[in-house]
Design a protein around this motif. Structure first.
Motif, mmCIF file in Angstrom:
data_model
loop_
_atom_site.group_PDB
_atom_site.id
_atom_site.type_symbol
_atom_site.label_atom_id
_atom_site.label_comp_id
_atom_site.label_asym_id
_atom_site.label_seq_id
_atom_site.Cartn_x
_atom_site.Cartn_y
_atom_site.Cartn_z
ATOM 1 N N LEU A 229 0.833 -1.202 0.000
ATOM 2 C CA LEU A 229 0.000 0.000 0.000
ATOM 3 C C LEU A 229 0.864 1.247 0.000
ATOM 4 O O LEU A 229 0.624 2.187 -0.764
ATOM 5 N N ALA A 230 1.897 1.249 0.866
ATOM 6 C CA ALA A 230 2.743 2.441 0.948
ATOM 7 C C ALA A 230 3.384 2.724 -0.410
ATOM 8 O O ALA A 230 3.402 3.869 -0.877
ATOM 9 N N SER A 231 3.888 1.681 -1.069
ATOM 10 C CA SER A 231 4.550 1.940 -2.351
ATOM 11 C C SER A 231 3.524 2.298 -3.422
ATOM 12 O O SER A 231 3.816 3.066 -4.340
ATOM 13 N N ALA A 232 2.307 1.751 -3.311
ATOM 14 C CA ALA A 232 1.258 2.121 -4.265
ATOM 15 C C ALA A 232 0.938 3.607 -4.150
ATOM 16 O O ALA A 232 0.676 4.274 -5.153
ATOM 17 N N PHE A 233 0.972 4.118 -2.928
ATOM 18 C CA PHE A 233 0.627 5.520 -2.713
ATOM 19 C C PHE A 233 1.800 6.440 -3.036
ATOM 20 O O PHE A 233 1.715 7.648 -2.883
ATOM 21 N N VAL A 234 2.909 5.833 -3.501
ATOM 22 C CA VAL A 234 3.965 6.622 -4.122
ATOM 23 C C VAL A 234 3.765 6.608 -5.639
ATOM 24 O O VAL A 234 3.666 7.644 -6.282
ATOM 25 N N SER A 235 3.671 5.383 -6.205
ATOM 26 C CA SER A 235 3.697 5.284 -7.663
ATOM 27 C C SER A 235 2.422 5.830 -8.303
ATOM 28 O O SER A 235 2.497 6.468 -9.365
ATOM 29 N N GLY A 236 1.268 5.605 -7.674
ATOM 30 C CA GLY A 236 0.015 6.128 -8.224
ATOM 31 C C GLY A 236 0.037 7.648 -8.331
ATOM 32 O O GLY A 236 -0.078 8.214 -9.422
ATOM 33 N N PRO A 237 0.226 8.355 -7.193
ATOM 34 C CA PRO A 237 0.283 9.817 -7.256
ATOM 35 C C PRO A 237 1.391 10.340 -8.156
ATOM 36 O O PRO A 237 1.205 11.349 -8.853
ATOM 37 N N ALA A 238 2.551 9.646 -8.209
ATOM 38 C CA ALA A 238 3.640 10.108 -9.079
ATOM 39 C C ALA A 238 3.171 10.104 -10.529
ATOM 40 O O ALA A 238 3.421 11.057 -11.281
ATOM 41 N N PHE A 239 2.470 9.036 -10.914
ATOM 42 C CA PHE A 239 1.971 8.953 -12.294
ATOM 43 C C PHE A 239 0.949 10.051 -12.555
ATOM 44 O O PHE A 239 0.934 10.667 -13.625
ATOM 45 N N ILE A 240 0.091 10.312 -11.567
ATOM 46 C CA ILE A 240 -0.959 11.315 -11.742
ATOM 47 C C ILE A 240 -0.360 12.719 -11.888
ATOM 48 O O ILE A 240 -0.818 13.519 -12.713
ATOM 49 N N ILE A 241 0.675 13.005 -11.096
ATOM 50 C CA ILE A 241 1.312 14.329 -11.207
ATOM 51 C C ILE A 241 1.825 14.537 -12.631
ATOM 52 O O ILE A 241 1.565 15.565 -13.268
ATOM 53 N N VAL A 242 2.522 13.524 -13.144
ATOM 54 C CA VAL A 242 3.067 13.652 -14.498
ATOM 55 C C VAL A 242 1.921 13.804 -15.507
ATOM 56 O O VAL A 242 1.995 14.610 -16.438
ATOM 57 N N THR A 243 0.842 13.027 -15.301
ATOM 58 C CA THR A 243 -0.302 13.140 -16.212
ATOM 59 C C THR A 243 -0.883 14.545 -16.202
ATOM 60 O O THR A 243 -1.172 15.130 -17.249
ATOM 61 N N MET A 244 -1.041 15.122 -15.004
ATOM 62 C CA MET A 244 -1.655 16.454 -14.924
ATOM 63 C C MET A 244 -0.761 17.506 -15.583
ATOM 64 O O MET A 244 -1.250 18.417 -16.268
ATOM 65 N N LEU A 245 0.556 17.344 -15.378
ATOM 66 C CA LEU A 245 1.464 18.292 -16.023
ATOM 67 C C LEU A 245 1.385 18.134 -17.543
ATOM 68 O O LEU A 245 1.439 19.123 -18.285
ATOM 69 N N ALA A 246 1.227 16.871 -18.000
ATOM 70 C CA ALA A 246 1.118 16.641 -19.440
ATOM 71 C C ALA A 246 -0.193 17.223 -19.977
ATOM 72 O O ALA A 246 -0.215 17.801 -21.073
ATOM 73 N N LEU A 247 -1.272 17.084 -19.226
ATOM 74 C CA LEU A 247 -2.563 17.646 -19.657
ATOM 75 C C LEU A 247 -2.447 19.160 -19.796
ATOM 76 O O LEU A 247 -2.983 19.770 -20.716
ATOM 77 N N ARG A 248 -1.736 19.751 -18.847
ATOM 78 C CA ARG A 248 -1.558 21.199 -18.872
ATOM 79 C C ARG A 248 -0.758 21.609 -20.099
ATOM 80 O O ARG A 248 -1.101 22.548 -20.814
#
Lengths: 414, 313
Positions: A229-248
């Motif tokens: 769970l702890a590592s999931a809550f690193v990799s999931g948000p990390a991917f989302i941050i990159v996605t949001m920056l890409a959307l922008r």
């Protein structure tokens, strides 16, 4: 999907297909760059599909797996992407439990990631089957579903229900947008709340697949589920941050800074918890010693001259530690490039550690203490790349579906 | 791509929409054609899997007529694919029987005849030299399997070594059957853990769960020359397995359920192997379990093996 809205609008049978068609039309419209991106992904996915067809026909002798290391790259990827799917919940919690309005506007980015990641998971399990033609044996009612004894049946249930929950929530919100009506919280908030619990469950059950096996000391650890769970809550948000920056950057969508900052703060904590649990495992293994540490020795140091995984795991450790240092240096993260680098390091480090670094040592040495090493074959890489590409296609199309919702965020913002 | 500000509410715009839709249609058709081409190797699989095989029910749900038809089909497949005339039978447990195996490690000298006999008896793939038995050569003075070696290739018995043959332990608490998501493997009334090779989906979770490395996966279609095929076959035991499914030692149930001994025991020149019905008070196996200081492998895991070991000197 979202067909059960209030009854005073009885024409859903007509308007829902129209909504889907309209969405599909929007989702497939785009610039040259969009078509180039989708064409490239399609090409990779087709290479993967072809490799899989050959693997099914010729047998899994085409993979690098053996009776000693009987799970490999596919199950490693499956495990990691369950975490990515669960990681989407780290947007849902601030948005719905803490009523973070800015996060609420973009939360669909995380929910759609969950959908794409679950699709990826299901594909990775499917390509790992020796007899995919007998898939129906696994369907409750048709086959013989060994529930509740087999943890794999639990995983089948939780993954599919998580997929349906997210499809419903996203589908309902977009459909209401299409109808031009405000969404009725009764029809989605309970499902969102359930999806929070469910996100935890998918990764817990996936950890239980491994840690319930007494014959594999490397996995037979109580800390495995929390560590997942702890590592999931690193990799999931990390991917989302990159996605949001890409959307922008590429879709011109105005993503507020608040949600990105919230995710950065979350990673700052979870990456440390994740490292702490890794250190706890390593300490327990190496300080006590004994036969059950053979796998950990193989992973980190090499065993009797066999050291195929040593470079992988130290790369992962270096990437994760570097990412942790960057996340703990707010001044550095202010630069967009450093933030993206930190996210990529955290994501790839997690992929290695929870994928190859977790699955393969469970089999080395074998239960009779033979050492047979594993290297993924070209077929396995092709199929894996094909599934990643397909997952990215699903995510891209899903995000395009969601652009109208995301643009509401822009207008509210402006 | 965003200059048009696509919105869901908007009706369709006139102009080049139809041309765009036509292009999209062409793209989708091309994509679908390419996909069909990419997965075309699957046609070979479709040829191999008949509708009867595809829809075959779980072994425990087949009635007698259905079993007869399934077995006829499997015999015909052995004829067409391997050129071998085989008789496949459905052997059921004998009531009042509980099979147990024991090995006298003082007698076993690691000659490997059991491994070979298993290979022949059970129609294993010839090229990979597959067998359900592995023999560990262990240095005297330890029971630590990490000191063992399964790939020794020298005259036996070597000085200062002893030999530990390991095959399916037919556990009373089998972790392998618990984890199977489709109940393709289960423990029968006489204690033998079996696999329905026509129901297994090939997920290999059982292989991960077994603490004794007892299970094997058919990474490809087994190859056995027609003359070499053992024609005396059982549905749940030594019939030639399909590609992509898991298999394991079944105590030669096609022999032992007819009162014969397992092939590995018959082949053993040292007399180290003892097999029998533990419920029979006059059996040799019963005498050994009552009088020798027997032990099981990995007792701490709680798997309760039906497979025992002892030293008698």
């Amino acid at each position: 999907m979202a067909d059960g809205s209030p009854t005073h609008e009885p024409r859903h049978l007509i308007s829902y297909p129209r909504f889907l068609l309209r969405s599909l039309s929007i989702a497939t419209d785009g610039s040259f760059a969009f078509y180039a991106w989708m064409t490239a992904l399609t090409a990779v996915a087709l290479v993967g599909a072809n490799a899989w067809a050959n693997q099914v026909t010729q047998g899994m002798i085409t993979t690098g797996m053996t009776d000693h290391v009987s799970w490999g790259l596919y199950i490693a990827n499956f495990t990691f992407f369950v975490g990515v799917a669960a990681g989407g919940v780290m947007m849902v919690i601030p948005a719905y439990l803490y009523h973070d309005e800015e996060m609420h506007d973009v939360v669909i980015v995380g929910e759609l990631l969950a959908i794409a990641a679950i699709v990826v998971c299901l594909l990775f399990v499917t390509v790992d089957l020796g007899r995919p033609d007998r898939f129906w044996h696994l369907i409750p009612g048709l086959g013989r579903f060994n529930f509740p004894v087999s943890m794999l049946t639990w995983d089948v249930i939780v993954l599919n229900v998580y997929l349906l929950l997210n499809l419903h929530v996203c589908g309902y919100l977009l459909y209401m947008r299409f109808l031009g009506k405000p969404p009725n919280p009764r029809w989605y908030v309970p499902f969102v709340m359930l999806s929070i619990v469910w996100a935890i469950s998918i990764h817990t059950v996936t950890a239980f697949l491994y840690c319930g096996l007494g014959g594999r000391p490397f996995w037979n650890s109580a800390v495995l589920a929390p560590r997942f769970l702890a590592s999931a809550f690193v990799s999931g948000p990390a991917f989302i941050i990159v996605t949001m920056l890409a959307l922008r950057r590429f879709a011109g969508i105005r993503i507020p800074t608040g949600p990105i900052q919230t995710l950065v703060r979350i990673i700052r904590v979870t990456i440390l918890i994740s490292l702490l649990m890794l250190v706890s495992e390593i300490f327990t293994e190496f300080y006590s010693g004994g036969a059950h540490t053979a796998s950990a020795r193989y992973l980190f140091l090499g065993l009797h001259g066999h050291d195929a995984l040593v470079p992988w795991i130290w790369t992962a450790v270096a990437m994760t530690v570097l990412a942790a240092v960057l996340f703990l240096t707010p001044a550095a993260l202010k630069q967009r490039r450093i933030l993206i680098l930190a996210c990529i390091l955290a994501f790839v480090g997690g992929w290695i550690e929870k994928g190859m670094g977790l699955i393969i040592p469970g089999f080395v040495p074998s239960t009779l203490h033979e050492i047979v090493e594993y290297t993924p074959s070209l077929v396995e890489w092709k199929i894996s790349a094909g599934i990643w590409a397909f997952g990215l296609m699903v995510y891209t199309i899903a995000l395009k579906f969601a652009i109208p919702v995301l643009q509401r965020a822009r207008s509210d913002e402006g | 791509m965003n200059e048009e500000k696509p919105t869901l509410e908007a009706g369709s715009k006139t102009g080049d929409v139809s041309r765009r839709n036509a292009l999209k249609g062409i793209g989708a058709t091309l994509g679908a054609t390419a996909f069909a081409a990419a997965i075309s190797p699957l046609r070979n699989l479709a040829k191999d899997v008949s509708p009867e095989e595809f829809f075959q029910k779980h072994y425990q749900e087949l009635d007698d007529d259905e079993k007869t038809r399934v077995i006829e089909r499997l015999e015909a497949e052995a004829r067409s694919e391997y050129g071998a005339e085989v008789q496949i039978r459905d052997h059921r447990p004998i009531p009042g029987t509980r099979f147990v195996y024991a090995i006298n490690l003082s007698l076993c000298n690691g000659n490997g005849k059991c491994v070979e006999a298993c290979h022949q008896e059970n129609n294993h793939d010839r090229a990979t030299n597959q067998s359900y038995i592995r023999v560990l050569e262990m240095p005297n003075g330890t029971m630590d399997m990490e000191q063992g070696n399964t790939t020794y290739d020298h005259a036996v018995p070597a000085k200062g070594k002893f030999y530990l043959p390991v095959q399916c332990q037919q556990c009373d608490e089998p972790p392998c059957t618990d984890v199977c998501p489709v109940q393709a493997t289960w423990k029968e009334d006489d204690g033998i853990v079996v696999v329905d090779y026509n129901w297994c989906i090939g997920c290999r979770y059982c292989e991960a769960a077994c603490p004794y490395h007892a299970r094997r996966f058919n990474w490809e279609k087994p190859v056995v020359p027609a003359d070499d095929v053992n024609p005396d076959q059982g549905y749940l035991s030594n019939r030639i397995r399909p590609q992509g499914v898991v298999e394991k030692c079944h105590f030669c149930l096609h022999r032992t359920r007819e009162g014969r001994l397992p092939a590995c025991l018959e082949a053993c020149p040292t007399g180290a192997r003892v097999f029998g019905n533990i419920l029979d008070p006059d059996s040799d196996i019963r005498w050994i379990l009552e009088n020798k200081r027997v032990f099981v492998l990995k007792e701490e895991l709680g798997t309760k093996p039906s497979f025992f070991y002892f030293f008698d000197k």
